[in-house]
Design a protein around this motif. Structure first.
Motif, PDB file in Angstrom:
ATOM      1  N   GLU A  54     -28.166  -6.540  15.175  1.00  0.00           N
ATOM      2  CA  GLU A  54     -27.980  -5.907  14.979  1.00  0.00           C
ATOM      3  C   GLU A  54     -26.418  -5.231  13.831  1.00  0.00           C
ATOM      4  O   GLU A  54     -25.800  -4.536  14.324  1.00  0.00           O
ATOM      5  CB  GLU A  54     -28.488  -4.548  15.701  1.00  0.00           C
ATOM      6  CG  GLU A  54     -28.960  -3.374  14.971  1.00  0.00           C
ATOM      7  CD  GLU A  54     -29.497  -2.000  15.789  1.00  0.00           C
ATOM      8  OE1 GLU A  54     -29.425  -1.669  15.700  1.00  0.00           O
ATOM      9  OE2 GLU A  54     -30.360  -2.940  17.116  1.00  0.00           O
ATOM     10  N   VAL A  55     -26.936  -4.687  12.263  1.00  0.00           N
ATOM     11  CA  VAL A  55     -25.694  -4.242  12.127  1.00  0.00           C
ATOM     12  C   VAL A  55     -26.002  -2.925  11.092  1.00  0.00           C
ATOM     13  O   VAL A  55     -27.128  -2.608  10.603  1.00  0.00           O
ATOM     14  CB  VAL A  55     -25.093  -5.179  10.623  1.00  0.00           C
ATOM     15  CG1 VAL A  55     -23.563  -4.463   9.866  1.00  0.00           C
ATOM     16  CG2 VAL A  55     -25.129  -7.104  11.166  1.00  0.00           C
ATOM     17  N   GLU A  56     -25.664  -2.355  11.706  1.00  0.00           N
ATOM     18  CA  GLU A  56     -25.294  -0.651  11.668  1.00  0.00           C
ATOM     19  C   GLU A  56     -24.518  -0.250  10.131  1.00  0.00           C
ATOM     20  O   GLU A  56     -24.779   1.082   9.436  1.00  0.00           O
ATOM     21  CB  GLU A  56     -25.046   0.049  12.543  1.00  0.00           C
ATOM     22  CG  GLU A  56     -25.796  -0.014  13.176  1.00  0.00           C
ATOM     23  CD  GLU A  56     -26.284   0.542  15.144  1.00  0.00           C
ATOM     24  OE1 GLU A  56     -25.128   1.963  14.915  1.00  0.00           O
ATOM     25  OE2 GLU A  56     -27.030   0.656  15.816  1.00  0.00           O
ATOM     26  N   GLY A  57     -23.208  -0.674   9.962  1.00  0.00           N
ATOM     27  CA  GLY A  57     -22.275  -0.499   9.281  1.00  0.00           C
ATOM     28  C   GLY A  57     -20.946  -1.114   8.823  1.00  0.00           C
ATOM     29  O   GLY A  57     -21.134  -2.351   9.906  1.00  0.00           O
TER      30      GLY A  57
END
Length: 89
Positions: A54-57
């Protein structure tokens, strides 16, 4: 016999269509004419390769490093010169 790609497609379809609807993987395999035991054997062999991400930023360090690189490139870049010589008539 089913190929690696068949099982990969089935797994992707299950994760995007079956799991959100609450369908068991066993039922999903049966509805797609793939024996669950064959899928399970494939999954056991490859499950260590499948990792949810999961990439959030972008991390702050990378943003700062990217800005510094852009400034360095701008400093090193030669000024644009015209490819046409001006002549006076």
């Amino acid at each position: 016999m089913f190929s690696e790609k068949d099982f990969e497609r089935l797994w992707f379809l299950y994760k995007t269509e079956g799991e959100p609807k609450g369908v068991s993987i066993n039922s999903f395999c049966i509805s797609n004419n793939i024996p669950y035991t064959a899928f399970y054997d494939w999954f056991k062999k490859t499950q260590k390769k499948v990792v949810p991400v999961e990439v959030e930023g972008i991390p702050e360090e990378l943003i700062q490093a990217g800005n510094e690189e852009q400034q360095d490139v701008a400093k090193d870049k030669p000024k644009r010169t015209s490819s046409h010589k001006e002549t006076s008539w």
